[in-house]
Motif scaffolding. Structure first.
Motif, short mmCIF file in Angstrom:
data_model
loop_
_atom_site.label_atom_id
_atom_site.label_comp_id
_atom_site.label_asym_id
_atom_site.label_seq_id
_atom_site.Cartn_x
_atom_site.Cartn_y
_atom_site.Cartn_z
N VAL A 172 0.83 -1.21 0.00
CA VAL A 172 0.00 0.00 0.00
C VAL A 172 0.86 1.26 0.00
O VAL A 172 0.53 2.25 -0.66
CB VAL A 172 -0.98 -0.01 1.20
CG1 VAL A 172 -0.25 0.17 2.53
CG2 VAL A 172 -2.02 1.09 1.04
N MET A 173 2.01 1.24 0.70
CA MET A 173 2.87 2.41 0.70
C MET A 173 3.57 2.56 -0.66
O MET A 173 3.81 3.68 -1.13
CB MET A 173 3.90 2.33 1.82
CG MET A 173 3.31 2.30 3.22
SD MET A 173 1.99 3.50 3.54
CE MET A 173 2.85 5.07 3.36
N ALA A 174 3.86 1.44 -1.31
CA ALA A 174 4.43 1.50 -2.67
C ALA A 174 3.41 2.07 -3.64
O ALA A 174 3.76 2.84 -4.56
CB ALA A 174 4.88 0.11 -3.12
N LEU A 215 7.41 13.33 -1.03
CA LEU A 215 6.32 12.47 -0.59
C LEU A 215 6.57 11.02 -1.01
O LEU A 215 6.25 10.08 -0.28
CB LEU A 215 5.00 12.96 -1.18
CG LEU A 215 4.51 14.32 -0.66
CD1 LEU A 215 3.33 14.81 -1.49
CD2 LEU A 215 4.14 14.24 0.80
N TYR A 216 7.13 10.85 -2.18
CA TYR A 216 7.51 9.52 -2.67
C TYR A 216 8.47 8.86 -1.68
O TYR A 216 8.27 7.72 -1.27
CB TYR A 216 8.15 9.68 -4.05
CG TYR A 216 8.59 8.40 -4.72
CD1 TYR A 216 7.79 7.80 -5.69
CD2 TYR A 216 9.81 7.79 -4.41
CE1 TYR A 216 8.19 6.62 -6.33
CE2 TYR A 216 10.21 6.62 -5.04
CZ TYR A 216 9.41 6.05 -6.00
OH TYR A 216 9.81 4.89 -6.61
N ALA A 221 9.72 5.43 3.17
CA ALA A 221 10.31 5.44 4.51
C ALA A 221 9.40 4.73 5.50
O ALA A 221 9.87 3.98 6.37
CB ALA A 221 10.59 6.86 4.97
N VAL A 222 8.08 4.95 5.40
CA VAL A 222 7.13 4.27 6.27
C VAL A 222 7.17 2.76 6.02
O VAL A 222 7.15 1.95 6.95
CB VAL A 222 5.71 4.81 6.06
CG1 VAL A 222 4.70 4.03 6.91
CG2 VAL A 222 5.64 6.29 6.43
N ALA A 223 7.24 2.38 4.74
CA ALA A 223 7.34 0.95 4.41
C ALA A 223 8.62 0.35 4.97
O ALA A 223 8.62 -0.77 5.49
CB ALA A 223 7.28 0.77 2.89
#
Length: 321
Positions: A172-174, A215-216, A221-223
């Motif tokens: 989902v983060m990708a 933002l990308y 980073a969250v992933a």
């Protein structure tokens, strides 16, 4: 949505949710908490498990991404010619770009037909990944009840759950990253961004592109944050499986300590890097002033600087060690 600050908040909020769920996970491993759920409010025992809450957050992110794709990125659904026309319209609205610069940007942002076709299937792949992960999680905790309480995973099952949940989180983060790339290539958020800054100048366009890439990076980073924690859980799972091969508990303790020192150092440095990355990017996008981002120097006010390239190299060194 299209606004960079609100999009960055999604990444920051998701990172905070992961931190909260890490603490909540530890809390829910206490037997008395599980007994409370099963005996006092048994119907909600499944819905209050940490893995259910995480899957719910991932599901909401997927729905938000799909809604934004359908409502704001219509050219992607209409084919390559619609995408090319949208990009031409965007570039022609940027004041100060000459024909050569427009041609250069058009060449940089052109989406190959096969790549466009493949990337538009990304939401389908994410939905399928989520469905497979949800199915595996559901059957693992339902069909392998080793604690005598429904939906309550054992310690080993809990580590396995972390590994199973990672593909959905990363997918989902990708997808959010792909959407940020599409925003630049289609220009879907350009008019909103230019209106917010009351300018269609070239510097505003460069700021729009720069913030989209920030933002990308923040989404990835969250992933990576989830990946670091999953790596730690996978290491604990491997040690648990290797424990039975040791005849001496003292020998296993020595082996475990030596092994986890490297893993703990790698994961801790990785988590710190990710947190710094997200927080500093969020600070940049919310900085007051002209609204056009300058060169990133979030610690410049106190005479320090953060070199993420150095952090990457340091993490590689730890991994080798």
């Amino acid at each position: 949505g299209a606004k960079p600050a609100s999009a960055m908040r999604v990444a920051l909020v998701m990172c905070c949710i992961l931190l909260v769920l890490m603490v909540y996970r530890r809390l829910m491993q206490v037997p008395c908490m599980q007994h409370f759920l099963h005996h006092d409010i048994p119907i909600s025992a499944f819905f209050f498990q940490y893995y259910t809450l995480l899957l719910a957050c991932i599901g909401l992110l997927i729905l938000d991404s799909l809604a934004y794709l359908v409502l704001e990125m219509t050219p992607l659904l209409l084919g390559p010619y619609a995408v090319a026309n949208a990009l031409n319209t965007t570039l022609s609205s940027v004041e100060g770009l000459d024909a050569e610069q427009e041609a250069s940007w058009r060449d940089k942002l052109r989406i190959d037909h096969q790549l466009l076709q493949t990337s538009t299937y990304a939401p389908v792949a994410v939905v399928l990944t989520f469905a497979v992960v949800f199915s595996h999680v559901f059957h693992l905790v339902k069909d392998h009840n080793v604690n005598g309480l429904a939906w309550f995973p054992s310690q080993r099952q809990d580590w396995v759950l972390q590994v199973i949940l990672l593909p959905a989180m990363y997918a989902v983060m990708a997808l959010r990253c792909v959407i940020r790339s599409w925003e630049v290539m289609v220009g879907s958020a350009w008019e909103s961004f230019a209106s917010d800054h009351a300018s269609h100048s070239e510097s505003t366009w460069l700021a729009y592109v720069n913030q989209s890439w920030q933002l990308y990076d923040a989404n990835f980073a969250v992933a990576n944050f989830a990946e670091m924690y999953t790596l730690w859980c996978f290491s604990r799972l491997c040690l648990d499986l290797l424990k039975r091969t040791f005849t001496s508990s003292e020998g296993f303790m020595i082996f475990s300590c030596v092994t986890m020192q490297g893993v703990d150092g790698f994961v801790l440095c990785g988590l710190l890097k990710v947190l710094f990355h997200i927080l500093f990017s969020f600070r940049e996008l919310n900085a007051t002033g002209a609204g056009i981002p300058q060169a990133a120097d979030p610690l410049g006010a106190i005479g320090l600087s953060l070199d993420l390239t150095f952090a990457d190299n340091f993490l590689k060194l730890l991994l080798v060690l």
